[in-house]
Design an enzyme around this catalytic site. Structure first.
Site, mmCIF file in Angstrom:
data_model
loop_
_atom_site.group_PDB
_atom_site.id
_atom_site.type_symbol
_atom_site.label_atom_id
_atom_site.label_comp_id
_atom_site.label_asym_id
_atom_site.label_seq_id
_atom_site.Cartn_x
_atom_site.Cartn_y
_atom_site.Cartn_z
ATOM 1 C CG ASP A 411 -1.772 1.172 1.371
ATOM 2 O OD1 ASP A 411 -2.292 1.621 0.336
ATOM 3 O OD2 ASP A 411 -1.941 1.678 2.488
ATOM 4 C CE LYS A 582 -6.445 23.918 -4.955
ATOM 5 N NZ LYS A 582 -6.268 24.078 -3.513
#
EC number: 7.6.2.1
Length: 1206
Positions: A411, A582
């Site tokens: 992970d 952004k």
């Protein structure tokens, strides 16, 4: 339209679905889920699963039968049970039944106790969860109920910081507009806050009396494991309301920063998405266990063959010779022919020869594994002082498999990273800020400076976050000087976001961010004087350099994975409208105004620099809008959002239009802090030929940035392939193109040989490649007709990153590699979203981090930091594998040497199933005389010290190739055991045929022969284990020489007068041992047997060490050289003090050579670099074996196709 009987007539007009089944929704067949609020009687008709969860395997009634059934699936246990039954038959048993039943019962009991203990803790964990308290609305009153008593259709009240008990439809909350904030760490591993919102029609139901009257019915999809999707409809007050994942609170989430909320239970217990993703608990066994089962069958076949040979011999002997001696050696009453005598003799020999696989083998294996587990638990170097968390081996059965891992599936969030975002650098108007400089004004890394600089002082700002650190003071100076570009830069950061602000005390701001990135950017703006203070649905209030300014929020153009940007449109107090945006550089740079070309080039240089450092980048831009244009655009946006079909595409088109011709402001660079030691760990594991795949639920850009940060991805790679196809054909085409690009440079290799299609892509690829694949593409890639193409492409790459994957997809990827690569896999994670992957892999490792304990509870091993993985594998794993292999080789050797003597003796005793040794020696041989030395070797042995194991990762490869114990090594051990047994029997037999005692009488008698052979055997196997032991401790010495002493003590005791006086029928051969061992001829026989048995082994090992040493032999040699150099250094230093020039020269000469060795430049981390100490063959043989293994198991044209054909 058909209206269901239980559905009010008025709902038919609202568009209720057609008639619904009233049958019990059996597993996997439920088509729709229906739940009516506050109506348990109605919901009970569907017999939905209760909210009680069960992860345990047994209960009181099923434990004994189920556990015994599982244990007797072990071939060895069945084998010993069969032998026990044979020993209970007096006509064929020549050994007492207690010699088998006692150890068998002992093994079964120990295993059962261990399994029961494990299951007890699972029961305890289940009870702890099931008995949690929850507030349930029953008959208009909130009542405390246990979680396991919560039912579908109940309305539950949750309070701040409480776990969500089941999958709920959010009805209302204490926050405006029915908002609530949740943490989903248990589900997807992300610790950042997420927002959920009630649908408007229920968001006002905050009063208990209103909720008690709520009778809406939800009709939705059946239980499934898709965490990010939900589709349903609420029918209430003659209307229907669409439901999505944004309206759901899933079990395992935690309510944060929300005083209270109410939810309607839709899925309970095993139907919840958390449990649907948890996967089934699988019984894990090591490759050595599986090989042992095969070998036991082979040994049993060999045993039957020996029994048949001896039985035939018995039948022939009885027919030819035994018939003549019926007067004083009559057959038993049941025996009426030589054939039947041979038949009985067969079973007698099966019992006598069964010690080729004694049950003590399995007891010893469990003891050794237990010892290895304790070593892991006690390892102080895997203890995290910060969290006070030790490493824990949660299973004792997989230790040696830690030394054979080839694939690691990790992970990302919380495992590789700390999930802590830090505003690191920025580029504003073509200038980069955030770099640190040394005294000579050269740019340097923070850790490289001799003295850590002082961080920027934000004391001018009373609202600054004291935890925020920035190291470049020039940016703050520019802000104070009033630079308009920098002010606009931070204004954008303070306005363009979806962060919520909470101010419990004056000046104490708490930001609730949906992503840690946003939180870091808004906090940076806050510290530099642009403080986001509060917001309403229509306004945003910002304190700009101490002045409060309220902007009117006109629109939020939200972020998604396709747009990869977000924008806000605001009107400032002067009435000027401006769009702030952004987003990802790949998207935003194409939407800039052409006048920003020069600034764009400088910013791109900075972006490349930041990306090279593994930082996460965003580009910032703005655009001024006039009132008339905005009004017209807002009207088109409204029309697009109300469109019935393709509204998402229409809205995206409208957004695209306004987000164009923007003016560039700059870029931000955020560091997602890696856990300590992650890049070094990955580099070291890669050198050990372990392939690391990252499987994460995060978006692609985030995962790729982390890939660069932890050095999985590098700029030196030939290419990084990104697979993002949305259809089967697109994914197949992208994989095909990737393979073609990898194969093109490999068509012709450096030696001139052309590439052959039969060779695996993995073997033919020249250069380093990486593969990045998204979750929706992975779903197609894992389909049966494409999984091999995906696997072949992925395995040809050095690094593989799978983004936006579900927990189930993580498990499917692991299962795919297990299925076709036949390699040992390890999965490591820290959240509940990793549980399925952890359970699927051969070995599951849980990180005990900030994301709950679900991963730890499902794991086989746990610790607190990813960096401990290198020690777990390269030290504990490698040692466990080495020790277990040496133990098994020696055990089979000593038992074949012990047992095969009976076979040779059969030809000289009329095949009568007479044993060579007395029954006490047979009983004690494996339990007392030889058990402790081999246990000591199996627990403590090591070929090289732990520092060298970490220093030379190539030492790990023999475990991956299964070199130390395989079928070939097994047959070598067996051959050595048979060779020893031949000498053990025939040398004493030949000597005794002619030898006499000191008094001239005949030396040969049965008991004297038995004592001589037994003594020779014990001494030979003791010397052999001394040769096999690579690491001597006081315990090894004590056990080896102590076992010899115990043997002689018991031998003399059994032939003593005392025991004869107490048990005359059992110990009749008084003084036999003393008389036999008093003869010099006997000791010469024992010495001769020992030398002839051991010398070939010594000679072979000497030649192998000199002609074809292993890598571990070479490492030991270099270690010896180092020790000698250290000793010479000390000697020369002492001589050097006398001022002798000659001594000084000699010392200098030795220092030059010693420094080269001590630095490790000529040998560290690579077996090839050790060529100055060894021949080339020491590494080439491993590589050739790896190629063979890859051709047979890894090649899609070879081994990988076979399972499909079958």
């Amino acid at each position: 339209m058909t209206v269901p009987k239980e559905m009010p007539e008025k709902w038919a007009r609202a568009g209720a679905p057609p008639s619904w089944s009233r049958k019990k929704p059996s597993w996997g067949t439920e088509e729709e889920r229906r739940a009516r609020a506050n109506d348990r009687e109605y919901n009970e008709k569907f017999q939905y699963a209760s909210n009680c969860i069960k992860t345990s395997k047994y209960n009181i009634l099923t434990f004994l039968p189920v556990n015994l059934f599982e244990q007797f699936q072990e071939v060895a246990n069945t084998y010993f049970l069969f032998l026990l039954i044979l020993q209970l038959i007096p006509q064929i048993s020549s050994l007492s039944w207690f010699t088998t039943i006692v150890p068998l019962v002992l093994v079964l009991t120990i295993t059962a106790v261990k399994d029961a203990t494990d299951d007890y803790f699972r029961h305890k964990s289940d009870n702890q969860v099931n008995n949690r308290q929850s507030q349930v609305l029953i008959n208009g009153i909130l009542q405390q109920e246990q979680w396991m008593n919560v039912c579908v259709g109940d309305i539950i009240k949750l309070e701040n910081n409480q776990f969500v008990a089941a999958d709920l439809l959010l009805l209302s909350s204490s926050e405006p507009h029915g908002l609530c904030y949740i943490e989903t760490a248990e589900l997807d591993g992300e610790t950042n806050m997420k927002v959920r919102q009630a649908i408007p029609v229920t968001s006002e139901l905050g009063d208990i009396s209103q909720l008690a009257k709520f009778d809406g019915e939800v009709i939705c999809e059946p239980p499934n494991n898709k965490l990010d999707k939900f589709s349903g409809t609420l029918y209430w007050k003659e209307n229907k309301f669409p439901l999505s994942n944004q309206n759901m609170l899933l079990r395992g989430c935690v309510l944060r920063n929300t005083e209270w909320c109410f939810g309607l239970v839709i899925f309970a217990g095993p139907d919840t998405k958390l449990m649907q993703n948890s996967g089934r608990t699988k019984f894990k066994r090591t490759s050595i266990d599986r090989l042992m089962n095969t070998l036991v069958l082979w040994i049993f076949g060999f045993l039957v063959c020996m029994g048949v040979i001896l039985a035939i011999g018995n039948a022939i002997w009885e027919h030819e010779v035994g018939m003549r001696f019926q007067v004083y050696l009559p057959w038993d009453e049941a025996v009426d022919s030589a054939f039947f005598s041979g038949f009985l003799s067969f079973w007698s020999y099966i019992i006598i020869l069964n010690t080729v696989v004694p049950i003590s083998l399995y007891v010893s294996v469990e003891v050794i594994r237990l010892g290895h587990s304790y070593f892991i638990n006690w390892d102080k170097k895997m203890f995290c002082m910060k969290k006070r968390t030790p490493a824990e081996a949660r299973t004792t059965t997989l230790n040696e498999e830690l030394g054979q891992v080839e694939y690691i599936f990790s992970d990302k969030t919380g495992t590789l990273t700390q999930n802590i975002m830090v505003f690191s650098k920025c580029s504003i108007n073509g200038r980069s800020y955030g770099d640190v400089f040394d005294v000579l004004e050269h740019r340097a890394e923070l850790g490289e400076l001799p003295q850590r600089p002082e961080p920027v002082d934000f004391s001018f700002n009373p609202l600054a976050d004291k935890k925020f650190l920035f190291w470049d003071p020039t940016l703050l100076e520019a802000v104070k000087m009033g630079d308009p570009y920098i002010h606009e830069f931070f204004r954008l950061l303070s306005l363009c976001h979806t962060v919520m602000s909470e101010e419990k005390n004056e000046g104490e701001l708490y930001y609730k961010a949906q992503s840690p990135d946003e939180g870091a950017l808004v906090t940076a703006a806050r510290n530099f004087g642009f403080v986001f203070r509060s917001r309403t649905p229509k306004t945003i209030t910002v304190h700009e350099m101490g002045t409060a300014i309220t902007y009117q929020l006109l629109a939020i153009l939200d972020f998604n994975n396709i747009r990869k940007r977000m924008s806000v449109i605001v009107r400032n107090p002067e009435g000027k409208i401006r769009l702030y945006c952004k987003g990802a550089d790949t998207i935003l740079l194409d939407r800039l105004h052409h006048s920003t070309h020069e600034l764009l080039n400088a910013t791109i240089d900075h972006l490349n620099e930041y990306s090279g450092e593994g930082l996460r980048t965003l580009v910032l831009a703005y655009k001024d809008l006039d009132e008339e244009y905005y009004e017209e655009w807002a009207d088109r946006r409204l029309q697009a959002s109300l469109a019935r079909d393709s509204w998402e595409d229409r809205l995206a088109s409208v957004y695209e239009e306004i987000e164009s011709d923007m003016m560039l402001l700059g870029a931000t660079a955020i560091e997602d802090k890696l856990q300590q030691g992650v890049p070094e760990t990955i580099a070291l594991l890669t050198l050990a030929n372990i392939k690391i795949w990252v499987l994460t639920g995060d978006k692609q850009e985030t995962a790729v940035n982390i890939g660069y940060s932890c050095k999985m991805l590098t700029d030196d790679m030939s290419e990084v392939f990104v697979v993002t196809g949305h259809t089967v054909l697109e994914v197949r085409e992208e994989l095909r193109k990737a393979r073609e690009k990898m194969m093109d440079p490999s068509r012709s290799v450096g030696n001139g040989f052309a590439y052959h299609e039969k060779t695996s892509v993995l073997e033919a690829v020249a250069g380093e490649y990486a593969l990045v694949i998204n979750g929706h593409s992975l779903a197609h890639a894992l389909e049966a007709d494409m999984e091999l193409e995906f696997l072949e492409t992925a395995c040809a790459c050095k690094a593989v990153i799978c983004c936006r994957v579900t927990p189930l997809q993580k498990a499917q990827v692991v299962e795919l590699v297990k299925k076709y690569k036949k390699a040992v896999t390890l999965a490591i994670g820290d959240g509940a979203n990793d549980v399925s992957m952890i359970k699927t892999a051969h070995i599951g490792v849980g990180i005990s981090g900030q994301e709950g304990i679900q991963a730890v509870l499902a794991s086989d091993y746990s610790f607190s930091q990813f960096k401990f993985l290198q020690r777990l594998l390269l030290v504990h794993g490698r040692w466990s594998y080495l020790r277990m292999c040496k133990f098994l080789c020696y055990f089979f050797y000593k038992n074949f040497a012990f047992t095969m003597v009976h076979f040779w003796f059969g030809f000289f005793c009329g095949f009568s199933a007479q044993t060579v040794y007395d029954q006490y020696f047979i009983t004690l041989y494996n339990i007392v005389y030889t058990s402790l030395p081999v246990l000591a070797m199996g627990v403590f042995d090591q070929d090289v010290p732990e520092q060298r194991s970490m220093e030379y990762p190539k030492l790990y490869e023999p475990g991956q190739l299964n070199l130390l114990f395989n079928k070939r090594e097994f047959f070598i051990c067996i051959a050595q055991g048979i060779y020893t047994s031949v000498l053990m029997f025939f040398i004493p037999y030949g000597v005794f045929a002619e030898a006499t005692r000191d008094d001239g009488t005949q030396l040969a008698d049965y008991q004297s022969f038995a004592v001589t052979v037994a003594t020779s055997l014990v001494i030979v196997v003791s010397v052999q284990i001394g040769l096999d032991t690579g690491y001597w401790t006081a315990i090894n010495h004590f056990f080896i020489w102590g076992s010899l002493a115990v043997y002689f003590a018991i031998l003399f005791a059994m032939h003593s007068n005392g025991l004869f006086d107490m048990f005359p029928n059992q110990f009749r051969f008084v003084g036999n041992a003393q008389n036999t061992l008093a003869q010099p001829a006997v000791w010469l026989t024992i010495a001769l047997t020992t030398v002839i048995c051991i010398m070939p082994v010594v000679a072979f090992r000497f030649l192998k060490l000199n002609l074809k040493p292993d890598l571990s032999d070479t490492v030991r040699y270099t270690q010896l050289v180092r020790k000698k150099q250290k000793a010479q250094h000390r000697c020369m230093r002492r001589v050097g003090r006398t001022g002798s020039r000659r001594s000084g020269y000699a010392f200098s000469h030795q220092e030059g050579f010693g420094e080269l060795i001590m630095s490790g430049k000529n040998m560290r981390l690579s077996s090839l670099a050790l060529s100055s100490f060894t021949t080339r063959s020491s590494s080439s043989w491993i590589e050739s074996l790896r190629r063979k293994k890859s051709d047979s198991a890894s090649s899609p044209s070879g081994g990988a196709d076979k399972p499909l054909k079958g």
